[in-house]
Design an enzyme around this catalytic site. Structure first.
Site, PDB file in Angstrom:
ATOM      1  N   THR A 157       0.820  -1.213   0.000  1.00 54.13           N
ATOM      2  CA  THR A 157       0.000   0.000   0.000  1.00 54.13           C
ATOM      3  C   THR A 157       0.848   1.255   0.000  1.00 54.13           C
ATOM      4  OG1 THR A 157      -1.774  -1.160   1.158  1.00 54.13           O
ATOM      5  CG2 THR A 157      -1.819   1.236   1.257  1.00 54.13           C
ATOM      6  N   THR A 169       1.147  -4.387   4.418  1.00 48.80           N
ATOM      7  CA  THR A 169       0.869  -4.637   5.837  1.00 48.80           C
ATOM      8  C   THR A 169       0.337  -6.039   6.123  1.00 48.80           C
ATOM      9  OG1 THR A 169      -1.373  -3.729   5.645  1.00 48.80           O
ATOM     10  CG2 THR A 169       0.385  -2.200   6.283  1.00 48.80           C
TER      11      THR A 169
END
Length: 314
Positions: A14, A93
């Site tokens: 991300t 993540t």
């Protein structure tokens, strides 16, 4: 040669993601911006000597053993350079805690290897990636820091304790009851606990990934039985992590099947599905405990133990 460089290794995630609108924090595509371009959003990084290398561009939910091996080899290569102070890995993540534990157990580096990430794409109105990247480089450049670390939201977590506990919030990572190893506030690193000083496992992780043992996770829940255990053994699984309830408790029907698997030479570790804590203590006849490891990290641990011939242990 003076130690001066911080190496940035890009794997996507991300932090390198883009969305079509600045107000869209979930409808983005991960891994769109090259790691060499990420520092442009952080003018303060100009005071560091950075060297960037793009390894892969992927959403970390799609992490593979082959990428882990490629990453570990790259980290090992750069750590051997006397002019490198530390390494920063930009990562997604979702599987960050697994990659962190894999690198800690395989390399146990004496220099800092810092994973960082973001919960919002680079195109967001309030992107968290730039600050995380600055903090990560600050930690990686700091003399005396060691081990595999994760730097997110102003906290420095150790590979052993870090876990993703929230699916959306910017402060999505925690070290549970252990707490972070350090804080970083306005560029100032404030250690709270000692840096990791483990010993690395033998380097059998360098074997072709096709030769790595198959290790899977299955969950204990209401209505569990041994059907999945039998199916996984039929697929050639050499190790199983059971995601137990509470303090690593396992449904009696599932436990019976797992004990039979152990008798057949299959390695088993027992973890907890709880977001906090781990498995504390054990009855004398309990399946081997993963202790504080999350189920995902317990799988990494068991895989690596099997590679070096250690099995589940006690």
């Amino acid at each position: 040669m003076a130690v001066s460089h911080v190496v940035l290794l890009g794997t996507g995630g991300t932090i390198a993601g883009q969305a079509g609108r600045a107000d869209d924090n979930v409808g983005y595509t991960a891994g769109q911006i090259g790691v060499a371009q990420l520092p442009a959003a952080v003018p303060a990084l100009s005071r560091f000597s950075l060297q960037a290398e793009q390894l892969v561009q992927l959403d970390s939910k799609d992490m593979t053993h082959a990428v882990w091996q490629q990453l570990a080899l790259a980290v090992e290569r750069h750590l051997a350079r006397p002019d490198v102070a530390g390494i920063v890995i930009t990562h997604g993540t979702d599987t960050l805690e697994e990659t962190a534990w894999f690198l800690q157990r395989t390399l146990a580096p004496s220099k800092p290897v810092v994973l960082t990430a973001a919960m919002r794409p680079a195109t967001a109105l309030l992107a968290d990636g730039p600050q995380n990247l600055l903090d990560a480089v600050t930690v990686a450049a700091r003399p005396g820091v060691s081990g595999v670390l994760a730097v997110l939201a102003g906290r420095v977590h150790g590979a052993l304790d870090v876990r993703k506990w929230h699916g959306y919030r910017v402060d999505a990572f925690s070290s549970g009851d252990a707490g972070p190893l350090a804080l970083i506030e306005e560029g100032v690193l404030k250690p709270l606990r000692p840096w990791p000083t483990d010993e690395a496992l033998p380097a059998r992780w360098q074997a072709p990934v096709a030769e790595w043992p198959r290790v899977e996770i299955l969950a204990s829940h209401a209505g569990s039985d041994g059907t999945l255990v039998e199916a996984l053994l039929g697929l050639g699984c050499r190790g199983l992590v059971v995601q137990g309830t509470g303090n690593g408790t396992v449904h009696q029907s599932l436990e019976l099947a797992l004990c039979k698997a152990v008798a057949q030479g299959v390695a088993v570790l027992r973890a907890s599905r709880c977001l906090g804590g781990g498995v504390v203590g054990a009855p004398a006849d309990a399946l081997p405990s993963a202790a504080e490891l999350t189920p995902a990290k317990a799988r990494v641990e068991l895989l690596l133990r099997l590679l070096v011939g250690e099995g589940a242990g006690a």
